[in-house]
Design a protein around this motif. Sequence first.
Motif, PDB file in Angstrom:
ATOM      1  N   ILE A 112     -28.833  -6.928  39.508  1.00  0.00           N
ATOM      2  CA  ILE A 112     -29.706  -7.448  38.015  1.00  0.00           C
ATOM      3  C   ILE A 112     -30.709  -8.031  38.359  1.00  0.00           C
ATOM      4  CG2 ILE A 112     -30.615  -8.268  35.817  1.00  0.00           C
ATOM      5  CD1 ILE A 112     -27.724  -6.786  35.397  1.00  0.00           C
ATOM      6  N   GLU A 113     -31.220  -8.540  39.186  1.00  0.00           N
ATOM      7  CA  GLU A 113     -32.050 -10.057  40.056  1.00  0.00           C
ATOM      8  C   GLU A 113     -32.457  -9.297  40.746  1.00  0.00           C
ATOM      9  OE1 GLU A 113     -29.708 -13.634  41.461  1.00  0.00           O
ATOM     10  OE2 GLU A 113     -29.533 -14.192  38.809  1.00  0.00           O
ATOM     11  N   PHE A 114     -32.135  -8.760  41.909  1.00  0.00           N
ATOM     12  CA  PHE A 114     -32.503  -7.322  42.583  1.00  0.00           C
ATOM     13  C   PHE A 114     -33.456  -6.742  41.877  1.00  0.00           C
ATOM     14  CE2 PHE A 114     -32.396  -3.218  44.642  1.00  0.00           C
ATOM     15  CZ  PHE A 114     -32.995  -3.668  45.998  1.00  0.00           C
ATOM     16  N   LEU A 115     -32.742  -5.890  41.144  1.00  0.00           N
ATOM     17  CA  LEU A 115     -34.017  -5.185  40.727  1.00  0.00           C
ATOM     18  C   LEU A 115     -35.761  -5.896  40.129  1.00  0.00           C
ATOM     19  CD1 LEU A 115     -31.462  -2.311  39.161  1.00  0.00           C
ATOM     20  CD2 LEU A 115     -32.473  -1.922  40.655  1.00  0.00           C
ATOM     21  N   ILE A 116     -35.271  -6.017  39.681  1.00  0.00           N
ATOM     22  CA  ILE A 116     -36.890  -7.179  39.193  1.00  0.00           C
ATOM     23  C   ILE A 116     -37.194  -7.709  40.154  1.00  0.00           C
ATOM     24  CG2 ILE A 116     -37.595  -9.855  37.348  1.00  0.00           C
ATOM     25  CD1 ILE A 116     -34.303  -9.479  35.895  1.00  0.00           C
ATOM     26  N   SER A 117     -36.412  -8.462  40.926  1.00  0.00           N
ATOM     27  CA  SER A 117     -37.964  -9.035  42.250  1.00  0.00           C
ATOM     28  C   SER A 117     -38.509  -7.762  42.904  1.00  0.00           C
ATOM     29  CB  SER A 117     -36.637  -9.448  43.314  1.00  0.00           C
ATOM     30  OG  SER A 117     -35.930  -8.780  43.838  1.00  0.00           O
ATOM     31  N   ARG A 118     -37.778  -5.967  42.419  1.00  0.00           N
ATOM     32  CA  ARG A 118     -38.547  -5.153  42.872  1.00  0.00           C
ATOM     33  C   ARG A 118     -39.436  -4.995  41.859  1.00  0.00           C
ATOM     34  NH1 ARG A 118     -37.997  -4.762  48.171  1.00  0.00           N
ATOM     35  NH2 ARG A 118     -37.610  -7.118  47.333  1.00  0.00           N
ATOM     36  N   ASN A 119     -40.745  -5.201  41.535  1.00  0.00           N
ATOM     37  CA  ASN A 119     -41.183  -5.434  40.270  1.00  0.00           C
ATOM     38  C   ASN A 119     -41.443  -3.997  39.996  1.00  0.00           C
ATOM     39  OD1 ASN A 119     -43.877  -5.938  38.750  1.00  0.00           O
ATOM     40  ND2 ASN A 119     -44.672  -5.294  40.534  1.00  0.00           N
ATOM     41  N   CYS A 120     -40.074  -3.704  39.449  1.00  0.00           N
ATOM     42  CA  CYS A 120     -39.476  -2.625  38.171  1.00  0.00           C
ATOM     43  C   CYS A 120     -40.382  -2.574  36.398  1.00  0.00           C
ATOM     44  CB  CYS A 120     -37.784  -2.042  37.690  1.00  0.00           C
ATOM     45  SG  CYS A 120     -37.278  -1.367  39.276  1.00  0.00           S
ATOM     46  N   ASP A 121     -40.948  -1.949  36.046  1.00  0.00           N
ATOM     47  CA  ASP A 121     -41.507  -1.704  34.928  1.00  0.00           C
ATOM     48  C   ASP A 121     -40.360  -1.876  34.160  1.00  0.00           C
ATOM     49  OD1 ASP A 121     -43.698  -1.280  35.884  1.00  0.00           O
ATOM     50  OD2 ASP A 121     -43.569   1.169  36.078  1.00  0.00           O
ATOM     51  N   ALA A 122     -39.734  -1.126  34.266  1.00  0.00           N
ATOM     52  CA  ALA A 122     -38.152  -1.591  33.514  1.00  0.00           C
ATOM     53  C   ALA A 122     -36.746  -1.587  33.699  1.00  0.00           C
ATOM     54  CB  ALA A 122     -37.697  -0.919  32.100  1.00  0.00           C
ATOM     55  N   LEU A 123     -35.692  -1.394  33.245  1.00  0.00           N
ATOM     56  CA  LEU A 123     -34.246  -1.579  34.162  1.00  0.00           C
ATOM     57  C   LEU A 123     -33.410  -0.780  33.287  1.00  0.00           C
ATOM     58  CD1 LEU A 123     -33.137  -4.897  35.610  1.00  0.00           C
ATOM     59  CD2 LEU A 123     -34.937  -3.849  36.550  1.00  0.00           C
ATOM     60  N   ILE A 124     -32.394   0.331  33.401  1.00  0.00           N
ATOM     61  CA  ILE A 124     -31.600   0.645  32.944  1.00  0.00           C
ATOM     62  C   ILE A 124     -29.914   0.272  33.413  1.00  0.00           C
ATOM     63  CG2 ILE A 124     -30.662   3.180  31.817  1.00  0.00           C
ATOM     64  CD1 ILE A 124     -33.185   4.395  32.476  1.00  0.00           C
ATOM     65  N   VAL A 125     -29.292  -0.048  32.761  1.00  0.00           N
ATOM     66  CA  VAL A 125     -28.096  -0.457  33.145  1.00  0.00           C
ATOM     67  C   VAL A 125     -26.956  -0.628  32.836  1.00  0.00           C
ATOM     68  CG1 VAL A 125     -29.709  -2.527  34.745  1.00  0.00           C
ATOM     69  CG2 VAL A 125     -27.753  -2.571  32.018  1.00  0.00           C
ATOM     70  N   HIS A 126     -25.849   0.115  33.615  1.00  0.00           N
ATOM     71  CA  HIS A 126     -24.452   0.394  33.075  1.00  0.00           C
ATOM     72  C   HIS A 126     -23.426  -1.021  33.506  1.00  0.00           C
ATOM     73  CE1 HIS A 126     -20.440   1.588  33.056  1.00  0.00           C
ATOM     74  NE2 HIS A 126     -20.833   2.770  31.805  1.00  0.00           N
ATOM     75  N   VAL A 127     -23.227  -1.727  32.667  1.00  0.00           N
ATOM     76  CA  VAL A 127     -22.710  -2.918  32.927  1.00  0.00           C
ATOM     77  C   VAL A 127     -21.572  -3.399  32.664  1.00  0.00           C
ATOM     78  CG1 VAL A 127     -24.386  -4.309  34.181  1.00  0.00           C
ATOM     79  CG2 VAL A 127     -24.318  -4.277  31.279  1.00  0.00           C
ATOM     80  N   GLU A 128     -20.161  -3.853  32.827  1.00  0.00           N
ATOM     81  CA  GLU A 128     -19.255  -4.135  32.504  1.00  0.00           C
ATOM     82  C   GLU A 128     -18.015  -5.814  32.401  1.00  0.00           C
ATOM     83  OE1 GLU A 128     -17.106   0.451  33.456  1.00  0.00           O
ATOM     84  OE2 GLU A 128     -17.795  -0.690  34.518  1.00  0.00           O
ATOM     85  N   GLY A 129     -18.902  -6.041  33.342  1.00  0.00           N
ATOM     86  CA  GLY A 129     -18.610  -7.550  33.868  1.00  0.00           C
ATOM     87  C   GLY A 129     -19.705  -8.357  33.024  1.00  0.00           C
ATOM     88  N   LEU A 130     -20.297  -8.106  32.486  1.00  0.00           N
ATOM     89  CA  LEU A 130     -21.447  -8.593  31.963  1.00  0.00           C
ATOM     90  C   LEU A 130     -20.985  -8.950  30.581  1.00  0.00           C
ATOM     91  CD1 LEU A 130     -24.664  -8.429  33.790  1.00  0.00           C
ATOM     92  CD2 LEU A 130     -23.292 -10.370  34.428  1.00  0.00           C
ATOM     93  N   SER A 131     -21.171 -10.562  29.651  1.00  0.00           N
ATOM     94  CA  SER A 131     -20.803 -10.649  28.264  1.00  0.00           C
ATOM     95  C   SER A 131     -21.783 -10.542  27.674  1.00  0.00           C
ATOM     96  CB  SER A 131     -20.780 -12.105  27.918  1.00  0.00           C
ATOM     97  OG  SER A 131     -21.353 -13.007  27.711  1.00  0.00           O
ATOM     98  N   ASP A 132     -21.739 -10.216  25.674  1.00  0.00           N
ATOM     99  CA  ASP A 132     -22.606  -9.664  25.388  1.00  0.00           C
ATOM    100  C   ASP A 132     -24.156 -10.771  25.093  1.00  0.00           C
ATOM    101  OD1 ASP A 132     -21.540  -7.130  24.930  1.00  0.00           O
ATOM    102  OD2 ASP A 132     -20.649  -7.593  22.856  1.00  0.00           O
ATOM    103  N   ASP A 133     -23.407 -11.528  25.201  1.00  0.00           N
ATOM    104  CA  ASP A 133     -24.055 -12.774  25.050  1.00  0.00           C
ATOM    105  C   ASP A 133     -25.016 -13.175  26.438  1.00  0.00           C
ATOM    106  OD1 ASP A 133     -23.204 -14.198  23.142  1.00  0.00           O
ATOM    107  OD2 ASP A 133     -21.978 -15.017  24.110  1.00  0.00           O
ATOM    108  N   TYR A 134     -24.723 -13.026  27.131  1.00  0.00           N
ATOM    109  CA  TYR A 134     -26.180 -12.730  28.387  1.00  0.00           C
ATOM    110  C   TYR A 134     -26.904 -11.997  28.178  1.00  0.00           C
ATOM    111  CZ  TYR A 134     -27.018 -12.696  33.515  1.00  0.00           C
ATOM    112  OH  TYR A 134     -27.784 -12.884  34.591  1.00  0.00           O
ATOM    113  N   LEU A 135     -26.621 -10.852  28.167  1.00  0.00           N
ATOM    114  CA  LEU A 135     -26.987  -9.569  28.170  1.00  0.00           C
ATOM    115  C   LEU A 135     -27.922  -9.668  27.025  1.00  0.00           C
ATOM    116  CD1 LEU A 135     -24.729  -6.671  28.655  1.00  0.00           C
ATOM    117  CD2 LEU A 135     -26.045  -7.832  30.178  1.00  0.00           C
TER     118      LEU A 135
END
Length: 333
Positions: free
Chosen positions: A108-131
């Motif tokens: 996620i940090e890599f994609l943000i650093s690429r100046n993406c306008d938005a992210l679409i993610v399929h994540v399974e290891g991250l908690s709801d609170d983090y998201l």
Amino acid sequence: MATIYEVSNLAGVSLATVSRVINNNTRVSDKTRQKVIDAMDKLGYRPNSIAQSLASNCSNSVGILVSELNGAFFGQMMAGIESELRAAGKHVIITTGHSDEEKEKEGIEFLISRNCDALIVHVEGLSDDYLIELAKGSTPIFFMSRTVNTIEKNCISLDNELGGYLATKTMLENGHENIAYIAGPQVKPDAKARFIGHKKALKEYGIPFDDELYYEGNFCETGGNDGLKRFLDKGLNFTSLVCANDEMASGAMTYAREHGISLPEDLSVIGFDNIIFSRHIYPKLTTIDNPVGEMGHMAAKLVLKNVYNKKDITVKYSFEPSLIDRDSVSRLN
């Protein structure tokens, strides 16, 4: 290499006008726009995409994070997202998280650093609170195959519990009562929901859940192979096998054939996802359809609507699974 200054001189317009044309600004007449385009063509000028993004605060790129690049499931998901975005003139940058908390954060940090306008993610290891905290950031982020409370409008999800229920109910409706179950990793929300649906169907039919007929797999063919082997080595009595995805069903079916078990006469098998190979293996796999390609299209539409201001788009946030009845389930007399 031609420069924007040369384009400006040849077209007889200001640098600001050339910049507006490059960034598709509507404040340029059609006649002037064509003069600039003709000058760019004559000089062979190609706009610098980084400079464009700095000038317009828009990179026209969307970051995608998935668990893996291999396998039909994520291929269908990415194809749905990419084709919808490409049709709108946007491009994608793809990375993986491998269902691991730290790797998903890095992705996620890599994609943000690429100046993406938005992210679409399929994540399974991250908690709801983090998201939830992540969604408060400056880069819009949208979630595939997951619902997170308080940010539901950022989520495209499948009713996995209903899918798990339908799979086991199909076996029960065909007279099977001794049903073995190979689950996905229970740290994954979709696997957990499918298992809940399985137990719900058993309870509805008055059949107690049997721990001996349960195996936690890995969503890979090896999980199906190892799960069926475990059941058979224990000498357990069962006539049907419910698998939490098609890859594990395929692994179980291969192991069954290698050990002289006739399908579906001796053992009925059902999968989940309806990935492309499920209709080509023998017997053709009865499964639960997970419309992940369509969901990918919808996630892209969600980005186009909310990030690129395509207001005429209608978004569907929740999808329901359905039974795909093929040849791998037999009816008991």
